[in-house]
Structure formats: structure tokens, C-alpha cells
Write a protein that holds these residues in place. Structure first.
Motif, mmCIF file in Angstrom:
data_model
loop_
_atom_site.group_PDB
_atom_site.id
_atom_site.type_symbol
_atom_site.label_atom_id
_atom_site.label_comp_id
_atom_site.label_asym_id
_atom_site.label_seq_id
_atom_site.Cartn_x
_atom_site.Cartn_y
_atom_site.Cartn_z
ATOM 1 N N ASN A 2 0.834 -1.203 0.000
ATOM 2 C CA ASN A 2 0.000 0.000 0.000
ATOM 3 C C ASN A 2 0.868 1.252 0.000
ATOM 4 O O ASN A 2 2.012 1.232 0.438
ATOM 5 C CB ASN A 2 -0.903 0.032 1.229
ATOM 6 C CG ASN A 2 -1.955 -1.043 1.201
ATOM 7 O OD1 ASN A 2 -2.122 -1.752 0.224
ATOM 8 N ND2 ASN A 2 -2.674 -1.184 2.292
ATOM 9 N N ASN A 7 -3.457 4.658 1.629
ATOM 10 C CA ASN A 7 -4.358 4.269 0.556
ATOM 11 C C ASN A 7 -4.046 2.826 0.154
ATOM 12 O O ASN A 7 -2.905 2.385 0.263
ATOM 13 C CB ASN A 7 -4.160 5.219 -0.635
ATOM 14 C CG ASN A 7 -5.296 5.179 -1.616
ATOM 15 O OD1 ASN A 7 -5.814 4.123 -1.938
ATOM 16 N ND2 ASN A 7 -5.673 6.336 -2.105
ATOM 17 N N THR A 8 -5.045 2.103 -0.332
ATOM 18 C CA THR A 8 -4.816 0.714 -0.732
ATOM 19 C C THR A 8 -4.117 0.593 -2.076
ATOM 20 O O THR A 8 -3.671 -0.481 -2.441
ATOM 21 C CB THR A 8 -6.144 -0.079 -0.767
ATOM 22 O OG1 THR A 8 -7.046 0.598 -1.647
ATOM 23 C CG2 THR A 8 -6.753 -0.197 0.618
ATOM 24 N N THR A 10 -0.937 1.269 -4.709
ATOM 25 C CA THR A 10 0.505 1.310 -4.507
ATOM 26 C C THR A 10 0.979 2.760 -4.555
ATOM 27 O O THR A 10 0.275 3.640 -5.072
ATOM 28 C CB THR A 10 1.249 0.515 -5.605
ATOM 29 O OG1 THR A 10 1.026 1.173 -6.861
ATOM 30 C CG2 THR A 10 0.797 -0.932 -5.659
#
Length: 129
Positions: A2, A7-8, A10
Motif C-alpha cells: 500500500n 491508501n490501498t 501502490t
């Protein structure tokens, strides 16, 4: 993995986009998140570019980068966002930024003020309640 900002996505899909485009975000929250990631990565130029000219601490850039490198960043926790959307000109983001400093956990708790000028968001500083 993450993004540093929590944030999920990259980093490459999230904050790196803003780091490469000089902070052209759609919302104040995106700018806040990208600035947190810039602290994690000690990107002093980005922190200066995205700090409003009226409050930009240019003379403190080296000290800010040195400090950012000296701590171990843990996580960003967003608590509240008020306005700061693409249709707004102002907004605030309240957050906790957790880090280790010399082995001790610490937290920055801040309600940050943001302003949009020429269709670009900037960090102003601490928001007055």
C-alpha cells in the motif's frame, strides 16, 4: 504494498503521481496524503512546492528534510475532512501522523488548512478553529 499515505493503491499508482506532477491534486485530502508521503520520503522540494507561498518555510527546508529522515514514519490516520473537494476553494483535513523518534512513538495531530488557487491545492498551515 500500500501507499505510504494509507491508501490501498501502490505508491506508484497513488502519491507518486502527485510527486511527479508538482502536486496537481483534485482534492485537499489528496494533497495532504501526498505531503505525508513526501515527509516519509523526505521530498523537500515537493513539500515546498505544495506549501502556499504566503506561509512557505523556505529557510527551514533543510531542517525539515533532516528531521523527516531522522524519524521512522508509521502511519497516517485521517480523522476528518471538511470541504476541500474539487468544487471548493478552501478545505481542512484533520489527521494523526504517527512516527518513532529515537525509539519513542510520537504523533503529530493537526487540523490543516488548504486553499485552491489557479486550480491547484496548497497547504496553508494549521487551521484556526
Amino acid at each position: 504494498m500500500n501507499c505510504y499515505c494509507g491508501n490501498t493503491k501502490t505508491y506508484k499508482q497513488c502519491c507518486e503521481v502527485f510527486h511527479l506532477n508538482s502536486g496537481k491534486t483534485e482534492t485537499a485530502e489528496q494533497l495532504m496524503r501526498s505531503r505525508y508521503s513526501a515527509f516519509v520520503l523526505a521530498k523537500g522540494d515537493y513539500l515546498m512546492q505544495t506549501h502556499h507561498a504566503t506561509t512557505r518555510p523556505v529557510s527551514e527546508k533543510k531542517a525539515i528534510v533532516k528531521w523527516a529522515k531522522s524519524v521512522e514514519w508509521i502511519k497516517l490516520e485521517l480523522l476528518e475532512t471538511n470541504k476541500g473537494l474539487s468544487k471548493n476553494e478552501k478545505g481542512t483535513v484533520t489527521f494523526n501522523a504517527y512516527f518513532y523518534d529515537k525509539g519513542n512513538m510520537d504523533v503529530i495531530h493537526e487540523k490543516s488548512a488548504f486553499v485552491k488557487e489557479n486550480n491547484k491545492w496548497y497547504y496553508l498551515g494549521y487551521a484556526k478553529n
